[in-house]
Design a protein around this motif. Structure first.
Motif, short mmCIF file in Angstrom:
data_model
loop_
_atom_site.label_atom_id
_atom_site.label_comp_id
_atom_site.label_asym_id
_atom_site.label_seq_id
_atom_site.Cartn_x
_atom_site.Cartn_y
_atom_site.Cartn_z
N LEU A 1 0.83 -1.21 0.00
CA LEU A 1 0.00 0.00 0.00
C LEU A 1 0.87 1.26 0.00
CD1 LEU A 1 -2.97 -0.90 2.38
CD2 LEU A 1 -3.05 -0.51 -0.09
N LEU A 2 1.96 1.25 0.79
CA LEU A 2 2.83 2.43 0.81
C LEU A 2 3.51 2.63 -0.55
CD1 LEU A 2 4.42 2.22 4.38
CD2 LEU A 2 2.80 3.92 3.55
N LEU A 3 3.86 1.52 -1.23
CA LEU A 3 4.45 1.64 -2.57
C LEU A 3 3.43 2.24 -3.55
CD1 LEU A 3 6.47 -1.68 -2.75
CD2 LEU A 3 7.41 0.58 -3.16
N ILE A 4 2.17 1.80 -3.42
CA ILE A 4 1.12 2.33 -4.31
C ILE A 4 0.94 3.83 -4.05
CG2 ILE A 4 -1.37 2.28 -4.77
CD1 ILE A 4 -1.25 -0.79 -4.32
N ILE A 5 0.86 4.22 -2.77
CA ILE A 5 0.62 5.63 -2.43
C ILE A 5 1.79 6.50 -2.90
CG2 ILE A 5 0.39 7.26 -0.49
CD1 ILE A 5 -1.14 4.92 0.96
N THR A 6 3.03 6.07 -2.58
CA THR A 6 4.19 6.90 -2.98
C THR A 6 4.35 6.88 -4.50
OG1 THR A 6 5.61 4.99 -2.50
CG2 THR A 6 5.49 6.69 -0.81
N GLY A 7 4.04 5.74 -5.14
CA GLY A 7 4.13 5.65 -6.61
C GLY A 7 3.13 6.58 -7.28
N LEU A 8 1.87 6.54 -6.79
CA LEU A 8 0.84 7.41 -7.38
C LEU A 8 1.20 8.88 -7.15
CD1 LEU A 8 -2.47 5.56 -6.40
CD2 LEU A 8 -1.55 5.87 -8.71
N GLY A 9 1.79 9.16 -6.00
CA GLY A 9 2.21 10.53 -5.68
C GLY A 9 3.24 11.05 -6.66
N MET A 10 4.06 10.14 -7.20
CA MET A 10 5.08 10.57 -8.19
C MET A 10 4.47 10.65 -9.58
SD MET A 10 8.57 8.49 -7.48
CE MET A 10 7.97 6.92 -6.91
N MET A 11 3.49 9.76 -9.83
CA MET A 11 2.98 9.59 -11.19
C MET A 11 2.08 10.75 -11.64
SD MET A 11 1.28 6.08 -12.37
CE MET A 11 1.52 5.40 -13.96
N PHE A 12 1.24 11.23 -10.73
CA PHE A 12 0.26 12.26 -11.11
C PHE A 12 0.52 13.58 -10.42
CE2 PHE A 12 -2.04 8.18 -11.57
CZ PHE A 12 -2.31 8.26 -12.94
N HIS A 13 0.54 14.66 -11.20
CA HIS A 13 0.73 16.01 -10.64
C HIS A 13 -0.27 16.30 -9.55
CE1 HIS A 13 3.93 18.10 -12.52
NE2 HIS A 13 3.60 17.65 -13.73
N SER A 14 -1.54 15.91 -9.84
CA SER A 14 -2.61 16.23 -8.89
C SER A 14 -2.43 15.48 -7.56
CB SER A 14 -3.96 15.90 -9.51
OG SER A 14 -3.94 14.56 -9.93
N LEU A 15 -1.57 14.45 -7.55
CA LEU A 15 -1.36 13.68 -6.31
C LEU A 15 0.00 13.99 -5.67
CD1 LEU A 15 -2.86 10.19 -7.27
CD2 LEU A 15 -3.94 12.01 -5.96
N ASN A 16 0.68 15.01 -6.20
CA ASN A 16 2.00 15.37 -5.66
C ASN A 16 1.94 15.75 -4.17
OD1 ASN A 16 3.65 16.93 -8.57
ND2 ASN A 16 3.29 14.81 -8.03
N PHE A 17 0.73 16.16 -3.73
CA PHE A 17 0.61 16.55 -2.30
C PHE A 17 0.93 15.37 -1.36
CE2 PHE A 17 -3.55 14.83 -3.35
CZ PHE A 17 -3.87 14.09 -2.21
N LEU A 18 0.83 14.13 -1.90
CA LEU A 18 1.15 12.95 -1.08
C LEU A 18 2.61 12.95 -0.63
CD1 LEU A 18 -0.78 10.18 -3.10
CD2 LEU A 18 -1.39 11.08 -0.85
N ALA A 19 3.43 13.80 -1.29
CA ALA A 19 4.86 13.86 -0.94
C ALA A 19 5.10 14.70 0.31
CB ALA A 19 5.65 14.42 -2.11
N GLN A 20 4.07 15.44 0.75
CA GLN A 20 4.27 16.36 1.89
C GLN A 20 4.81 15.68 3.15
OE1 GLN A 20 1.21 19.12 2.79
NE2 GLN A 20 1.70 20.41 1.02
N PRO A 21 4.20 14.54 3.58
CA PRO A 21 4.75 13.90 4.80
C PRO A 21 6.19 13.44 4.63
CG PRO A 21 2.67 12.87 4.12
CD PRO A 21 3.06 13.82 3.04
#
Ligand code: HEM
Length: 216
Positions: A27-47
């Motif tokens: 799950l963490l790989l999916i979340i961090t991967g999606l955070g890199m893949m989509f601009h709109s999900l870049n906010f996932l990089a904040q933590p």
């Protein structure tokens, strides 16, 4: 969820720990991967303190994921990696009775063919994620075309794993009530076993191998 007297044991403590290890890393790989893949999900990089550190976290999570995948593959291969012919094929043709009304759905063993497909998807695409991930991480020595293919394969793997993970989480919670106990406490009611894994239940009964919850 809390085990009741007479419930049947369907998983060992080791299996539950490994499932938890695989689920959290995946799950963490999916979340961090999606955070890199989509601009709109870049906010996932904040933590993680930014995209660069999230990418580093993703690669090290990838390394931690490797033993989880190999142990899981060995642990569940016998019950989830091999199809029973012809009953499992018949089950698949009928969608397991999950998708439309079906009479006489073939009985299943410890895991049904849908779960077996999920298991094989995680093992095969998980391996693909490791190979493609390492080539993207250390691209030196590979030509540009190969590295580009690895990005495409990594995205394909994400699609395959994520679609099954969504179905898996749905069926394990709301879709088939009572299933979460199998992997959280290890115990499920006999009525659940009769519906979900009747062949396994009969076999265990015949060999006198069933373990029951004795009470608190
Ligand atoms: C369940 C397993 C995995 C999932 C779901 C996953 C998912 C993703 C996703 C969605 C991306 C973004 C791709 C893009 O921006 O085009 C990505 C990038 C990446 N992944 Fe994975 N990944 C997994 C396993 C791994 C493993 C095992 C490694 C290697 C240790 C790895 C290394 C990388 C690297 C290096 C990148 C960055 C590529 C870049 O933008 O330069 N991944 N991953």
């Amino acid at each position: 969820m809390i085990p009741q007297k007479g419930m049947i044991k369907v998983s060992t403590a080791f299996e539950r720990v490994i499932h938890c290890y695989l689920a959290i890393t995946c799950l963490l790989l999916i979340i961090t991967g999606l955070g890199m893949m989509f601009h709109s999900l870049n906010f996932l990089a904040q933590p993680f303190g930014g995209l660069k550190s999230m990418k580093t976290a993703h690669t090290y999570l990838g390394v931690i994921f490797i033993p989880a995948l190999f142990i899981s593959a060995l642990l569940w291969w016998k019950d989830a990696g091999i199809f029973d012919f012809p009953s499992d094929i018949e089950w698949l043709k009928k969608g397991g009775g999950y998708l439309w009304h079906v009479d006489n759905v073939p009985e299943t063993g410890k895991y049904n063919p849908g779960q077996k497909l999920f298991f094989l998807t995680v093992v095969i695409f998980g391996l693909l994620m490791i190979i493609s991930g390492f080539i993207m991480w250390f691209p030196e020595g590979y030509n540009k075309e190969t590295v580009n293919w690895m990005y495409a394969l990594h995205a394909l793997g994400l699609l395959a794993i994520l679609s099954f993970v969504i179905v898996h989480i749905y069926l394990g919670t709301i879709g088939v009530p009572g299933s979460a106990g199998a992997i959280l406490t290890g115990y499920v009611p006999k009525s659940w076993c009769l519906k979900q894994c009747p062949k396994w239940l009969r076999q265990q009964e015949k060999e006198d191998k069933l373990e029951y919850f004795e009470g608190h």
